[in-house]
Design a protein around this motif. Structure first.
Motif, PDB file in Angstrom:
ATOM      1  N   GLY A   1     -17.917 -16.177  49.915  1.00  0.00           N
ATOM      2  CA  GLY A   1     -17.482 -14.831  50.304  1.00  0.00           C
ATOM      3  C   GLY A   1     -16.934 -14.801  51.712  1.00  0.00           C
ATOM      4  O   GLY A   1     -17.604 -15.229  52.662  1.00  0.00           O
TER       5      GLY A   1
ATOM      6  N   ALA B   1     -22.799 -14.930  50.789  1.00  0.00           N
ATOM      7  CA  ALA B   1     -22.323 -13.726  51.498  1.00  0.00           C
ATOM      8  C   ALA B   1     -21.341 -13.053  50.556  1.00  0.00           C
ATOM      9  O   ALA B   1     -20.269 -12.615  50.953  1.00  0.00           O
ATOM     10  CB  ALA B   1     -21.661 -14.123  52.816  1.00  0.00           C
ATOM     11  N   ASP B   2     -21.744 -13.003  49.282  1.00  0.00           N
ATOM     12  CA  ASP B   2     -20.820 -12.611  48.221  1.00  0.00           C
ATOM     13  C   ASP B   2     -20.979 -11.155  47.800  1.00  0.00           C
ATOM     14  O   ASP B   2     -20.732 -10.798  46.655  1.00  0.00           O
ATOM     15  CB  ASP B   2     -20.936 -13.565  47.017  1.00  0.00           C
ATOM     16  CG  ASP B   2     -22.372 -13.844  46.585  1.00  0.00           C
ATOM     17  OD1 ASP B   2     -23.298 -13.543  47.359  1.00  0.00           O
ATOM     18  OD2 ASP B   2     -22.577 -14.359  45.476  1.00  0.00           O
TER      19      ASP B   2
ATOM     20  N   SER C   1     -23.860 -13.142  43.113  1.00  0.00           N
ATOM     21  CA  SER C   1     -24.287 -14.075  42.063  1.00  0.00           C
ATOM     22  C   SER C   1     -25.242 -15.100  42.661  1.00  0.00           C
ATOM     23  O   SER C   1     -26.180 -15.556  41.990  1.00  0.00           O
ATOM     24  CB  SER C   1     -23.085 -14.842  41.501  1.00  0.00           C
ATOM     25  OG  SER C   1     -22.067 -13.971  41.147  1.00  0.00           O
TER      26      SER C   1
ATOM     27  N   GLY D   1     -20.162  -0.004  45.741  1.00  0.00           N
ATOM     28  CA  GLY D   1     -21.584   0.294  45.788  1.00  0.00           C
ATOM     29  C   GLY D   1     -22.148   0.050  47.183  1.00  0.00           C
ATOM     30  O   GLY D   1     -21.615  -0.746  47.959  1.00  0.00           O
TER      31      GLY D   1
ATOM     32  N   GLY E   1     -23.387   1.932  56.444  1.00  0.00           N
ATOM     33  CA  GLY E   1     -22.637   0.938  57.221  1.00  0.00           C
ATOM     34  C   GLY E   1     -23.289  -0.434  57.097  1.00  0.00           C
ATOM     35  O   GLY E   1     -24.492  -0.595  57.355  1.00  0.00           O
TER      36      GLY E   1
HETATM   37  C1  LIG Z   1     -17.002   3.642  50.090  1.00  0.00           C
HETATM   38  C2  LIG Z   1     -17.600   2.733  51.126  1.00  0.00           C
HETATM   39  C3  LIG Z   1     -17.415   3.000  52.471  1.00  0.00           C
HETATM   40  C4  LIG Z   1     -17.977   2.152  53.437  1.00  0.00           C
HETATM   41  N1  LIG Z   1     -17.759   2.444  54.762  1.00  0.00           N
HETATM   42  C5  LIG Z   1     -18.301   1.663  55.713  1.00  0.00           C
HETATM   43  C6  LIG Z   1     -18.070   1.935  57.101  1.00  0.00           C
HETATM   44  O1  LIG Z   1     -17.370   2.887  57.444  1.00  0.00           O
HETATM   45  N2  LIG Z   1     -18.645   1.102  58.025  1.00  0.00           N
HETATM   46  C7  LIG Z   1     -19.412   0.031  57.657  1.00  0.00           C
HETATM   47  O2  LIG Z   1     -19.939  -0.678  58.536  1.00  0.00           O
HETATM   48  N3  LIG Z   1     -19.622  -0.268  56.360  1.00  0.00           N
HETATM   49  C8  LIG Z   1     -19.072   0.509  55.377  1.00  0.00           C
HETATM   50  N4  LIG Z   1     -19.270   0.209  54.065  1.00  0.00           N
HETATM   51  C9  LIG Z   1     -20.050  -0.995  53.734  1.00  0.00           C
HETATM   52  C10 LIG Z   1     -19.225  -2.255  54.032  1.00  0.00           C
HETATM   53  O3  LIG Z   1     -17.985  -2.189  53.380  1.00  0.00           O
HETATM   54  C11 LIG Z   1     -20.014  -3.492  53.593  1.00  0.00           C
HETATM   55  O4  LIG Z   1     -21.319  -3.384  54.115  1.00  0.00           O
HETATM   56  C12 LIG Z   1     -19.378  -4.784  54.122  1.00  0.00           C
HETATM   57  O5  LIG Z   1     -18.087  -4.983  53.619  1.00  0.00           O
HETATM   58  C13 LIG Z   1     -20.270  -5.956  53.694  1.00  0.00           C
HETATM   59  O6  LIG Z   1     -19.710  -7.159  54.138  1.00  0.00           O
HETATM   60  P1  LIG Z   1     -20.098  -8.524  53.407  1.00  0.00           P
HETATM   61  O7  LIG Z   1     -19.345  -9.577  54.108  1.00  0.00           O
HETATM   62  O8  LIG Z   1     -21.564  -8.619  53.272  1.00  0.00           O
HETATM   63  O9  LIG Z   1     -19.557  -8.344  51.903  1.00  0.00           O
HETATM   64  P2  LIG Z   1     -18.113  -8.042  51.378  1.00  0.00           P
HETATM   65  O10 LIG Z   1     -17.266  -7.409  52.417  1.00  0.00           O
HETATM   66  O11 LIG Z   1     -18.320  -7.311  50.086  1.00  0.00           O
HETATM   67  O12 LIG Z   1     -17.522  -9.489  51.079  1.00  0.00           O
HETATM   68  C14 LIG Z   1     -17.976 -10.273  49.998  1.00  0.00           C
HETATM   69  C15 LIG Z   1     -16.880 -11.238  49.643  1.00  0.00           C
HETATM   70  O13 LIG Z   1     -17.382 -12.158  48.680  1.00  0.00           O
HETATM   71  C16 LIG Z   1     -16.362 -12.421  47.740  1.00  0.00           C
HETATM   72  N5  LIG Z   1     -17.025 -12.911  46.523  1.00  0.00           N
HETATM   73  C17 LIG Z   1     -17.885 -12.245  45.721  1.00  0.00           C
HETATM   74  N6  LIG Z   1     -18.309 -13.036  44.719  1.00  0.00           N
HETATM   75  C18 LIG Z   1     -17.695 -14.230  44.883  1.00  0.00           C
HETATM   76  C19 LIG Z   1     -17.731 -15.450  44.155  1.00  0.00           C
HETATM   77  N7  LIG Z   1     -18.490 -15.606  43.052  1.00  0.00           N
HETATM   78  N8  LIG Z   1     -16.983 -16.489  44.592  1.00  0.00           N
HETATM   79  C20 LIG Z   1     -16.194 -16.360  45.701  1.00  0.00           C
HETATM   80  N9  LIG Z   1     -16.129 -15.210  46.424  1.00  0.00           N
HETATM   81  C21 LIG Z   1     -16.863 -14.170  46.022  1.00  0.00           C
HETATM   82  C22 LIG Z   1     -15.683 -11.065  47.573  1.00  0.00           C
HETATM   83  O14 LIG Z   1     -14.379 -11.210  47.053  1.00  0.00           O
HETATM   84  C23 LIG Z   1     -15.672 -10.552  49.003  1.00  0.00           C
HETATM   85  O15 LIG Z   1     -14.504 -10.912  49.696  1.00  0.00           O
HETATM   86  C24 LIG Z   1     -18.733   1.024  53.061  1.00  0.00           C
HETATM   87  C25 LIG Z   1     -18.925   0.751  51.696  1.00  0.00           C
HETATM   88  C26 LIG Z   1     -18.369   1.583  50.753  1.00  0.00           C
HETATM   89  C27 LIG Z   1     -18.582   1.278  49.295  1.00  0.00           C
END
Ligand SMILES: Cc1cc2nc3c(=O)[nH]c(=O)nc-3n(C[C@H](O)[C@H](O)[C@H](O)COP(=O)(O)OP(=O)(O)OC[C@H]3O[C@@H](n4cnc5c(N)ncnc54)[C@H](O)[C@@H]3O)c2cc1C
Length: 411
Positions: free
Chosen positions: A9, A148-149, A154, A267, A297
């Protein structure tokens, strides 16, 4: 292919975990299933200045500064919380995530796009990731896999690390909105967004209007056969509430032009996984529930935890011990850093969800007081809401009113 650390991710958490693993000497690969980093966007892009610092990027002129918030009670009364200083920025998540990925590359990590993790196996004390690269099956071997997916992780599932207690469903449109002040966000707690709140966030000349709701079946619709997945009915519910917000809400419907230029859905996990480390596996970011339950957030808590994950993974590999016992150091460290704040945030989320419109009206009426608004402006912190809660509980004016609301909250 053989790496010390493979991060699944390339969201903010994945890029920062990889940056810290690489910086600490691990040969690191990020895999990302999509063809483009940061897409599709599932975020309003509102990041506190602390979150931007934690991500180790500098706000550029593309970022839209925010100095405060108007909070509207369901009865229409509003309070303004603003001290004039920049508290947050609204960012373009596509550009933001790409900057984080470039920073990971600069630290020595590699990235493989259009590469999807499909399964995980164990060989000795190493992990074999089954992947598809541009649709073709392949395997990648690693000492540590960092999941970090995102919310549907998964890796957490395959490692037997469980799932979340509750997932809110969010929906948001990009549109045009008549803000009274383009430096302030507008928040709408209450029945317009049951279980959470709705928001209007300015981004230069445009607006992001959205909400998140507790999981329910679409109001007014037939729940349908069990084969309708829970997530489908949940996103239906968020869309239903968003449509009503845009067409019927006493403030939003008046200020919002009809039509939209984009729709975002996703979600929001509430509550963290009970365990975030297993043999040769760490889970971070949304995948671990590193999200503030008060605001949804996830970038700030994800950044804090992901950097710890990257460092602990690299250290464990150097010590030649990637057992769950050794990697549990990560679990301990992130909980010490923000575990308590996330737990208090979850309580606040539960209390607010129980208040109902009349309780929220009462709460906003109490807070609509110069002394209390000054206190909230001074101590309010998007990332650490417990600080201002403590101050309000110590204030003679607010404590009485808060205690009167307590029976509803504790019901
Ligand atoms: C409507 C909405 C509004 C939001 N607004 C805010 C905000 O204003 N401020 C804030 O701080 N947060 C906000 N959030 C939350 C924020 O978007 C997430 O907390 C943040 O993106 C999480 O980052 P992450 O790197 O953990 O996961 P993600 O950004 O979800 O990244 C996960 C990555 O993993 C990849 N991936 C998944 N499975 C696989 C796989 N099997 N193989 C390879 N790659 C894979 C995906 O394609 C993705 O690129 C909001 C969420 C929503 C739903």
């Amino acid at each position: 292919m053989d790496y010390d650390v493979v991060v699944v991710g390339a969201g903010p958490a994945g890029c920062l975990a990889a940056k810290y693993a690489a910086k600490n000497g691990a040969k690191t690969l990020i895999i990302e299933e999509h063809a483009s980093i940061g897409s599709p966007v599932q975020c309003a892009g509102l990041l506190s200045t602390k979150a931007i610092d934690a991500c180790e990027v500098r706000p550029d002129k593309g970022c839209h500064p925010i100095t405060g918030a108007f909070v509207y009670a369901p009865d229409g009364r509003r309070i303004c919380i603003s001290g004039g200083e920049i508290k947050a920025y609204v960012v373009d998540r596509r550009l933001f995530d790409r900057t984080l990925a470039e920073n990971a590359l600069r630290s020595g990590a590699e990235i493989l796009m259009r590469t999807r993790a499909c399964g995980i196996a164990t060989r000795g004390n190493r992990r074999i990731l089954h992947v598809t690269i541009e649709g073709e099956p392949d395997v990648i071997e690693a000492d540590v896999v960092i999941g970090a997916d995102g919310i549907q992780s998964s890796i957490a599932r395959w490692a037997g690390l469980g799932t979340f207690e509750k997932v809110l469903c969010g929906a948001q449109v990009n549109t045009v909105y008549d803000f009274d002040c383009y430096d302030c966000v507008e928040l709408f707690p209450g029945s317009c967004a049951p279980g959470f709140f709705a928001w209007a966030i300015p981004y230069h000349e445009s607006a992001r209007i959205g909400l998140a709701v507790r999981p329910t079946v679409t109001p007014g619709s037939d729940p349908g056969p069990e084969s309708i997945s829970q997530s489908q009915s949940q996103s239906g519910s968020a869309c239903w509430h968003l449509k009503r917000l845009l067409s019927d809400h006493r403030v939003v419907s008046r200020k919002c032009l009809s039509g939209m230029t984009g729709l975002v859905m996703g979600g929001i996990p509430i509550g963290v996984l009970q365990r975030t480390a297993a043999d040769s596996v760490l889970i971070t970011g949304d995948a671990a529930g590193h999200v503030k339950p008060t605001s949804g957030g996830g970038v700030y808590p994800g950044a804090v935890c992901a950097k710890i994950a990257g460092r602990v993974a690299a250290d464990a590999i150097r010590d030649r011990d990637t057992s769950a016992r050794r990697l549990y150091e990560y679990d301990r460290l992130w909980r010490a850093e923000i575990g308590r704040e996330l737990a208090i945030g979850k309580r606040i989320n539960e209390w607010m969800a129980r208040l109902g419109d009349s309780g929220i009206n009462r709460l906003i009426r109490v807070l609509d007081d110069d002394e209390l608004l000054d206190l909230i402006t001074r101590y309010g912190d998007m990332d650490y809401p417990s600080v201002v809660l403590r101050k309000l509980l110590m204030n003679t004016k607010s404590v009485g009113a808060l205690l009167k609301l307590a029976p509803i909250c504790l019901r």
